[in-house]
Design an enzyme around this catalytic site. Sequence first.
Site, mmCIF file in Angstrom:
data_model
loop_
_atom_site.group_PDB
_atom_site.id
_atom_site.type_symbol
_atom_site.label_atom_id
_atom_site.label_comp_id
_atom_site.label_asym_id
_atom_site.label_seq_id
_atom_site.Cartn_x
_atom_site.Cartn_y
_atom_site.Cartn_z
ATOM 1 N N GLY A 153 0.824 -1.188 0.000
ATOM 2 C CA GLY A 153 0.000 0.000 0.000
ATOM 3 C C GLY A 153 0.867 1.250 0.000
ATOM 4 O O GLY A 153 2.069 1.205 0.271
ATOM 5 N N CYS A 154 0.247 2.384 -0.302
ATOM 6 C CA CYS A 154 1.002 3.638 -0.373
ATOM 7 C C CYS A 154 1.519 4.061 1.001
ATOM 8 O O CYS A 154 2.701 4.417 1.146
ATOM 9 C CB CYS A 154 0.147 4.731 -0.992
ATOM 10 S SG CYS A 154 -1.514 4.893 -0.295
ATOM 11 N N TYR A 155 0.666 4.008 2.012
ATOM 12 C CA TYR A 155 1.125 4.368 3.356
ATOM 13 C C TYR A 155 2.225 3.426 3.853
ATOM 14 O O TYR A 155 3.245 3.892 4.386
ATOM 15 C CB TYR A 155 -0.046 4.375 4.339
ATOM 16 C CG TYR A 155 -0.959 5.565 4.252
ATOM 17 C CD1 TYR A 155 -0.476 6.864 4.421
ATOM 18 C CD2 TYR A 155 -2.325 5.405 4.021
ATOM 19 C CE1 TYR A 155 -1.327 7.956 4.349
ATOM 20 C CE2 TYR A 155 -3.182 6.494 3.957
ATOM 21 C CZ TYR A 155 -2.681 7.766 4.120
ATOM 22 O OH TYR A 155 -3.522 8.855 4.058
ATOM 23 N N SER A 158 5.527 4.399 2.304
ATOM 24 C CA SER A 158 6.113 5.636 2.838
ATOM 25 C C SER A 158 6.638 5.461 4.255
ATOM 26 O O SER A 158 7.509 6.206 4.699
ATOM 27 C CB SER A 158 5.078 6.767 2.807
ATOM 28 O OG SER A 158 4.090 6.593 3.811
#
Length: 351
Positions: A153-155, A158
């Site tokens: 996922g993007c979170y 990051s």
Amino acid sequence: MNVAIVGATGYGGIQAVNLLKNNKNYKISFLGGNKTSGSKWNDNFPFIYLDTDPYIEKISVENISKNSDVALLCLPNGISSTLTRKLLDRGVKVIDLSADYRYKSLVEWEKVYSKEAVAFKRNDDDLCKEAVYGLPEINKEAISNGRLISCPGCYPTSALIPLVPYLSQGIIENEGIVIDSKSGTSGGGREPNQKLLLSECGEGLSAYGLINHRHTSEIEQVASLISGNKIELLFTPHLVPISRGMHSTIYGRLRDPGLTSDDCRILLDNYYRNFKNITVLPVGTFPSTKWVKNTNQIFLSVKVDIRNGRIVILSVIDNLLKGQTGQAIQNLNIMSGFSMDDGLELTNNFP
């Protein structure tokens, strides 16, 4: 190599078309989208012009597999699981951008994605165990040998890239990790959503998914694997009124409170020095989401609060590229034997 883009009309699929249309290593063999099937690509997306102007086709295993070596599944959670086994059985490798195979246990996925678990009666725990977690910076060898890659996922992307060097070497304590993240509205996808209307989210900032956001357990799963210990952390996402971009601030406690900002920066820089897409900034320089917009780059910064032995790590990514489709292309490159960043030499048009 022939690549099928399944869910080509969502934000993830659109990015995939844009990244692959001029890539000499790949040919787009299929564009799938049920709502727009039967229409031509250029009529829908004239700003991403394709010389062949192919038709968008109905999504089916038969249509996807007839001319494709690899399928990029840019689909909502749950739907990928209805296609994956059949595609693999037909010799088509799968790179899944949804959360369907991010967990090593189907039971765990069903806990976190309970609504989807009701809608999609899955029986593919073996594929959950087989799937490779597609974070290229930590899993390159496994990705190169895999036939089913699950993109993070993007979170989690990051958060994990800044955390991994410190967790893997025991620099920070396993308890007390806090992740505070901000995302642009494109992270919510292309389907209509009242919360993402300009009049609802413009000129404002709000938290959501407090305590129980789905990405919390994904981050914890990988962090625990990297550290060798069970990790429970606090993650809070926020929505900010920008179209794309993600900023994460990660807090942790140092095991050795004598470590300085320079020490922690050197460690981070050494860990990622061979990755072209990662820049570790000088101490005191803090990244902006503007720096990574429309690129697959990651900027990292670290500083230590010597008063209390806490470390603060900052990361910025483009949530649609390094947080989604750019990372999928990295995985595709690795699977295909090409350089990880081929076709991702993207330039930021600042400001």
